[in-house]
Design an enzyme around this catalytic site. Structure first.
Site, PDB file in Angstrom:
ATOM      1  N   CYS A 111       0.319   6.257  -7.388  1.00  0.00           N
ATOM      2  CA  CYS A 111       0.141   6.934  -8.662  1.00  0.00           C
ATOM      3  C   CYS A 111      -1.009   6.289  -9.436  1.00  0.00           C
ATOM      4  O   CYS A 111      -1.089   5.073  -9.560  1.00  0.00           O
ATOM      5  CB  CYS A 111       1.388   6.918  -9.538  1.00  0.00           C
ATOM      6  SG  CYS A 111       2.774   7.786  -8.841  1.00  0.00           S
ATOM      7  N   ARG A 128      -4.919   6.664  -5.009  1.00  0.00           N
ATOM      8  CA  ARG A 128      -3.619   6.056  -5.298  1.00  0.00           C
ATOM      9  C   ARG A 128      -2.461   7.015  -5.054  1.00  0.00           C
ATOM     10  O   ARG A 128      -1.294   6.630  -5.165  1.00  0.00           O
ATOM     11  CB  ARG A 128      -3.575   5.564  -6.749  1.00  0.00           C
ATOM     12  CG  ARG A 128      -4.660   4.567  -7.074  1.00  0.00           C
ATOM     13  CD  ARG A 128      -4.590   4.166  -8.527  1.00  0.00           C
ATOM     14  NE  ARG A 128      -3.444   3.335  -8.777  1.00  0.00           N
ATOM     15  CZ  ARG A 128      -3.446   2.013  -8.711  1.00  0.00           C
ATOM     16  NH1 ARG A 128      -4.546   1.378  -8.398  1.00  0.00           N
ATOM     17  NH2 ARG A 128      -2.363   1.329  -8.942  1.00  0.00           N
ATOM     18  N   TRP A 172       1.906   9.810  -6.226  1.00  0.00           N
ATOM     19  CA  TRP A 172       2.425   9.515  -4.879  1.00  0.00           C
ATOM     20  C   TRP A 172       3.939   9.546  -5.059  1.00  0.00           C
ATOM     21  O   TRP A 172       4.500   8.692  -5.746  1.00  0.00           O
ATOM     22  CB  TRP A 172       1.934   8.145  -4.421  1.00  0.00           C
ATOM     23  CG  TRP A 172       2.308   7.829  -3.012  1.00  0.00           C
ATOM     24  CD1 TRP A 172       1.643   8.223  -1.886  1.00  0.00           C
ATOM     25  CD2 TRP A 172       3.422   7.043  -2.556  1.00  0.00           C
ATOM     26  NE1 TRP A 172       2.278   7.730  -0.766  1.00  0.00           N
ATOM     27  CE2 TRP A 172       3.362   7.003  -1.139  1.00  0.00           C
ATOM     28  CE3 TRP A 172       4.461   6.367  -3.200  1.00  0.00           C
ATOM     29  CZ2 TRP A 172       4.293   6.323  -0.371  1.00  0.00           C
ATOM     30  CZ3 TRP A 172       5.394   5.690  -2.425  1.00  0.00           C
ATOM     31  CH2 TRP A 172       5.304   5.674  -1.024  1.00  0.00           C
ATOM     32  N   ASN A 224       3.669   5.156 -13.428  1.00  0.00           N
ATOM     33  CA  ASN A 224       3.477   4.630 -12.071  1.00  0.00           C
ATOM     34  C   ASN A 224       4.549   3.576 -11.865  1.00  0.00           C
ATOM     35  O   ASN A 224       4.639   2.633 -12.648  1.00  0.00           O
ATOM     36  CB  ASN A 224       2.068   4.005 -11.969  1.00  0.00           C
ATOM     37  CG  ASN A 224       1.849   3.288 -10.647  1.00  0.00           C
ATOM     38  OD1 ASN A 224       2.564   3.544  -9.675  1.00  0.00           O
ATOM     39  ND2 ASN A 224       0.873   2.406 -10.617  1.00  0.00           N
ATOM     40  N   GLY A 225       5.363   3.727 -10.824  1.00  0.00           N
ATOM     41  CA  GLY A 225       6.399   2.720 -10.571  1.00  0.00           C
ATOM     42  C   GLY A 225       7.722   3.382 -10.240  1.00  0.00           C
ATOM     43  O   GLY A 225       7.784   4.562  -9.904  1.00  0.00           O
ATOM     44  N   GLU A 241      -4.889  -3.846  14.634  1.00  0.00           N
ATOM     45  CA  GLU A 241      -5.636  -3.177  13.567  1.00  0.00           C
ATOM     46  C   GLU A 241      -6.279  -1.882  14.083  1.00  0.00           C
ATOM     47  O   GLU A 241      -6.273  -0.861  13.386  1.00  0.00           O
ATOM     48  CB  GLU A 241      -6.681  -4.150  12.993  1.00  0.00           C
ATOM     49  CG  GLU A 241      -7.608  -3.574  11.941  1.00  0.00           C
ATOM     50  CD  GLU A 241      -6.917  -3.048  10.693  1.00  0.00           C
ATOM     51  OE1 GLU A 241      -5.695  -3.227  10.535  1.00  0.00           O
ATOM     52  OE2 GLU A 241      -7.604  -2.411   9.882  1.00  0.00           O
ATOM     53  N   LYS A 248      -5.465   1.731  12.461  1.00  0.00           N
ATOM     54  CA  LYS A 248      -6.512   2.626  11.934  1.00  0.00           C
ATOM     55  C   LYS A 248      -6.366   4.007  12.567  1.00  0.00           C
ATOM     56  O   LYS A 248      -6.424   5.014  11.872  1.00  0.00           O
ATOM     57  CB  LYS A 248      -7.911   2.092  12.259  1.00  0.00           C
ATOM     58  CG  LYS A 248      -8.459   0.966  11.444  1.00  0.00           C
ATOM     59  CD  LYS A 248      -8.715   1.245   9.993  1.00  0.00           C
ATOM     60  CE  LYS A 248      -7.474   0.995   9.195  1.00  0.00           C
ATOM     61  NZ  LYS A 248      -7.350  -0.221   8.469  1.00  0.00           N
ATOM     62  N   GLU A 280      -3.188   5.954  11.254  1.00  0.00           N
ATOM     63  CA  GLU A 280      -3.207   6.440   9.868  1.00  0.00           C
ATOM     64  C   GLU A 280      -4.274   7.502   9.635  1.00  0.00           C
ATOM     65  O   GLU A 280      -4.110   8.374   8.790  1.00  0.00           O
ATOM     66  CB  GLU A 280      -3.309   5.296   8.849  1.00  0.00           C
ATOM     67  CG  GLU A 280      -4.498   4.427   8.943  1.00  0.00           C
ATOM     68  CD  GLU A 280      -4.459   3.258   7.960  1.00  0.00           C
ATOM     69  OE1 GLU A 280      -3.698   3.303   6.978  1.00  0.00           O
ATOM     70  OE2 GLU A 280      -5.206   2.293   8.182  1.00  0.00           O
ATOM     71  N   HIS A 302       5.428  -6.277  30.523  1.00  0.00           N
ATOM     72  CA  HIS A 302       6.842  -6.454  30.160  1.00  0.00           C
ATOM     73  C   HIS A 302       7.428  -5.199  29.498  1.00  0.00           C
ATOM     74  O   HIS A 302       8.440  -5.281  28.822  1.00  0.00           O
ATOM     75  CB  HIS A 302       7.000  -7.662  29.239  1.00  0.00           C
ATOM     76  CG  HIS A 302       6.570  -8.936  29.884  1.00  0.00           C
ATOM     77  ND1 HIS A 302       7.276  -9.532  30.900  1.00  0.00           N
ATOM     78  CD2 HIS A 302       5.468  -9.702  29.705  1.00  0.00           C
ATOM     79  CE1 HIS A 302       6.646 -10.625  31.293  1.00  0.00           C
ATOM     80  NE2 HIS A 302       5.538 -10.754  30.589  1.00  0.00           N
ATOM     81  N   LYS A 336      -3.355   4.086  -1.510  1.00  0.00           N
ATOM     82  CA  LYS A 336      -4.138   2.862  -1.309  1.00  0.00           C
ATOM     83  C   LYS A 336      -3.391   1.616  -1.777  1.00  0.00           C
ATOM     84  O   LYS A 336      -3.361   0.613  -1.087  1.00  0.00           O
ATOM     85  CB  LYS A 336      -5.473   2.999  -2.039  1.00  0.00           C
ATOM     86  CG  LYS A 336      -6.378   1.799  -1.854  1.00  0.00           C
ATOM     87  CD  LYS A 336      -7.479   2.101  -0.897  1.00  0.00           C
ATOM     88  CE  LYS A 336      -8.266   0.878  -0.518  1.00  0.00           C
ATOM     89  NZ  LYS A 336      -8.310   0.688   0.929  1.00  0.00           N
TER      90      LYS A 336
HETATM   91  C1  F6R Z   1      -4.280   0.213   6.077  1.00  0.00           C
HETATM   92  C2  F6R Z   1      -4.163  -0.264   4.716  1.00  0.00           C
HETATM   93  C3  F6R Z   1      -2.861  -0.847   4.316  1.00  0.00           C
HETATM   94  C4  F6R Z   1      -3.086  -2.038   3.369  1.00  0.00           C
HETATM   95  C5  F6R Z   1      -1.746  -2.546   2.837  1.00  0.00           C
HETATM   96  C6  F6R Z   1      -1.924  -3.774   1.975  1.00  0.00           C
HETATM   97  O1  F6R Z   1      -5.564   0.711   6.327  1.00  0.00           O
HETATM   98  O2  F6R Z   1      -5.069  -0.168   3.948  1.00  0.00           O
HETATM   99  O3  F6R Z   1      -2.094  -1.221   5.418  1.00  0.00           O
HETATM  100  O4  F6R Z   1      -3.756  -3.050   4.071  1.00  0.00           O
HETATM  101  O5  F6R Z   1      -1.128  -1.541   2.094  1.00  0.00           O
HETATM  102  O6  F6R Z   1      -2.774  -3.520   0.907  1.00  0.00           O
HETATM  103  P1  F6R Z   1      -3.411  -4.689   0.071  1.00  0.00           P
HETATM  104  O7  F6R Z   1      -4.374  -5.407   0.949  1.00  0.00           O
HETATM  105  O8  F6R Z   1      -4.095  -4.022  -1.092  1.00  0.00           O
HETATM  106  O9  F6R Z   1      -2.295  -5.580  -0.349  1.00  0.00           O
END
Ligand code: F6R
Length: 613
Positions: free
Chosen positions: A2, A27, A75, A101-102, A485, A489, A492, A508, A608
């Site tokens: 949010c 957000r 969100w 937000n929350g 990672e 990527k 997502e 395994h 984000k």
């Molecule tokens: C994946 C991604 C998330 C963030 C996670 C932590 O691409 O962006 O997995 O890495 O939500 O976010 P931060 O680093 O802001 O604590």
């Protein structure tokens, strides 16, 4: 998680709020809405879905002529993503509008009480409970400020809220914060609020970050802030130097692609000014009290706390610290740490790693470590974020604003910051830091630029494999977190199921998945003994008809005739190799996502900054 924005001043509020929301859409993008206060009345427009739908609605029926309003991009937590549940939320009597937000944890209990008193609820949100609660306090007489102050005392949970009301004599916004970020911005005869400075950078660089428990009253003349005890609070103004141009796409089709391409610069910015190549020294005096003589030398264990991509950075950080400093390191998910009752005392340094500095789980873990007596530091990309405020010391990644929801440049900058941190720790403990450690940093941006130059080949590989429904990523040692990672990527951005695995573990279990439809991305880099073992794993995949996309910093001739696709990357030092290796994996995820028609900057269901636990 949010985005909220507010404005009170002499300009037309609606276009300003809409523009602010466009910077906050990362957000959350389940719905968006605006409310303005004109001639003492509230007028709101909301739409389910992305901001574009709100923008079209406002183009048809503008909310013009008001100098005060609020905007929200959602969100969804409580209540489905729908127009009905979109914010701003009005109270039963439509005398106030609220954005939030929350999460309000005791909302059911509050709702039952209010319903019994006759308050009506038109949404499924926890937010509406707060709107009606404040309205019930207004009914008892008194100002909006007094009503908000009284209402928040009854609320349990996390919130950043902003409220406007029909009853205020002049335009005003009352805001309160407990948990999610909220900052105030100042212009000439105008005052702003937002979840993130990015929303306001076009208008101001002067900000105040509200503390937990703060309540603020904003008018066109500025803001007054009170702390949780109701006492007037002085909060410092900070000048943010982020360039507004950085939050534009700058000719790229997506923020994610732009940010992938910004990595050489972001890395350079992260180590510049901190490494003295001549004197062979690392300077992390931003660690504040932790940088004082003897403090780091007294640390016996390190806990790295993070979520998602930042957690993958932590896994690499464990290698850096254990190999360079020989201190035991534990890596924890923010969401798990406090539930395992970790063993912490003053000899433990907890390091929270968070791009946003806002992730609720990481913050809780950091607080848990601090409350048990540990020392606390953070690696963060956002100046003034909560993580930087609760920690004793900070190592900022200078990646600049990251808007794409999938983290790219923040990740590689975190790896660079962790490397500096490990070297600094090594130095603080009297171990030698020399050219062998530092010189590779100077070559790193160029190596990353060369990896980026593989884009055309990676686009071709994406074209060959974008229809696959599963991917497996394999790596060993420092490349195992990079395999994780790469898989994250891909899932997502493209919604393809992908798993990262330590290459040696394949036999395994995951080997059962291999068939002619499964692309396996194998990282064949690093020390010879490790790379040779991954090559053996590739043979095992090929023996079962799997498709192999190999990434290597070695002579590709060794993989010819074995791997189906070979991506070569420049060889850098052992420690910095993962930073180069991840770049083609980011590009591969991006190109596959684009080929599948996915919204790569705003993947479904994600946000984000995850400011709820
Ligand atoms: C994946 C991604 C998330 C963030 C996670 C932590 O691409 O962006 O997995 O890495 O939500 O976010 P931060 O680093 O802001 O604590």
């Amino acid at each position: 998680m949010c985005g909220i924005v507010g404005y009170v001043g002499h300009q037309d509020a609606a276009p300003l709020l809409l523009e602010g929301l466009s910077r906050l859409e990362y957000r959350g993008y389940d719905s968006a809405g605006l409310v303005i206060r004109r001639d003492g009345e509230l007028r709101a427009t909301k739409r389910q879905g992305k901001l574009e739908r709100l923008r079209s609605a406002l183009a048809e029926r503008p909310l013009a002529g008001a100098g005060c309003g609020l905007g929200h991009t959602r969100w969804a937590t409580h209540g489905a993503p729908s127009k009905r549940n979109a914010h701003p939320v009005l109270d039963s009597f439509k005398r106030l509008a609220l954005i939030h937000n929350g999460i309000i944890e005791n909302f059911l209990e509050l709702k039952q009480g209010l319903s019994a008193e006759g308050w009506r609820f038109d949404t499924d949100t926890d937010t509406e409970v707060v709107a009606n609660l404040i309205s019930s306090r207004l009914e008892a007489g008194g100002s909006l400020l007094a009503a908000v102050r009284s209402a928040v005392q009854a609320i349990e949970g996390m919130y950043a809220i902003a409220v406007i009301s029909t009853g205020s004599e002049h335009d005003e916004i009352v805001a309160a914060r407990h948990g999610p970020p909220l900052l105030l911005g100042y212009g000439d005869g105008e005052t702003y609020l937002a979840s993130d400075a990015a929303a306001l950078l076009e208008h101001t660089r002067d900000f105040t970050f509200l503390e937990n428990g703060d309540i603020a009253r904003l008018t066109s003349r500025g803001a007054v802030i009170w702390d949780r005890r109701g006492e007037a609070a002085e909060r410092p103004r900070q000048r943010l130097l982020w360039d507004p141009v950085q939050i534009e796409k700058g000719g790229y089709k997506h923020f994610m692609l732009k940010e992938i391409h910004e990595q050489a610069q972001a890395l350079q910015d992260t180590f510049s000014g901190r490494v003295d190549f001549e004197r062979q020294e690392v300077d992390l005096s931003s660690l504040g009290p932790l940088a004082e003589p003897g403090v780091l030398a007294g640390i016996e264990r390190i806990h790295l706390l993070a979520c998602g991509t930042s957690w993958h950075a932590a896994l690499v950080g464990k290698f850096f610290i254990e190999q360079l400093v020989r201190i035991p390191v534990e890596v924890d998910y923010g969401s798990e740490y406090r539930y395992r009752d970790p063993i912490v005392d003053h000899r433990v340094l907890a390091l929270g790693i968070s791009q946003s500095g806002e992730t609720a789980d990481t913050l809780s873990a950091m607080t848990a470590a601090r409350d048990r007596g540990g020392r606390l530091a953070t690696i963060s990309n956002v100046v003034g974020s909560e993580a930087t405020r609760i920690a004793e010391g900070v190592v900022y990644t200078h990646a600049g604003p990251e808007i794409g929801v999938a983290s790219t440049k923040a990740f590689t900058s975190q790896l660079a910051a962790l490397y500096l941190f490990a070297l600094y720790l090594r130095q603080a403990r009297g171990l030698v830091v020399d050219a062998e450690h530092l010189d590779p940093l100077a070559h790193l941006p160029q190596a990353v630029a060369e990896a980026l130059a593989r884009e055309a080949q990676i686009t071709e590989i994406a074209r060959n494999h974008f229809r696959a429904e599963n991917f497996l990523y394999l790596g060993r040692g420092l490349d195992y977190p990079i395999a994780l990672e790469g898989a994250l990527k891909l899932k997502e951005i493209s919604y393809i199921h992908a798993e990262g695995y330590p290459a040696g573990e394949m036999k395994h279990g995951p080997i059962a998945l291999i068939d002619a439809n499964l692309p396996v991305v194998a990282l064949v880099t690093g020390a010879r003994e490790v790379a040779d073992k991954v090559t053996s794993n590739i043979h095992e995949v090929k023996a079962r008809d799997g498709i192999v996309i190999a990434l290597t910093d070695r002579d590709p001739g060794q993989l010819m005739g074995l791997a189906d696709e070979i991506i070569t990357v420049p060889h850098v030092s052992h420690y910095l190799q993962p930073i180069v290796d991840v770049v083609p994996l980011q590009l591969l995820a991006y190109q596959i996502g684009v080929k599948r028609g996915c919204d790569v900057d705003q993947p479904r269901n994600l946000a984000k900054s995850v400011t709820v636990e």
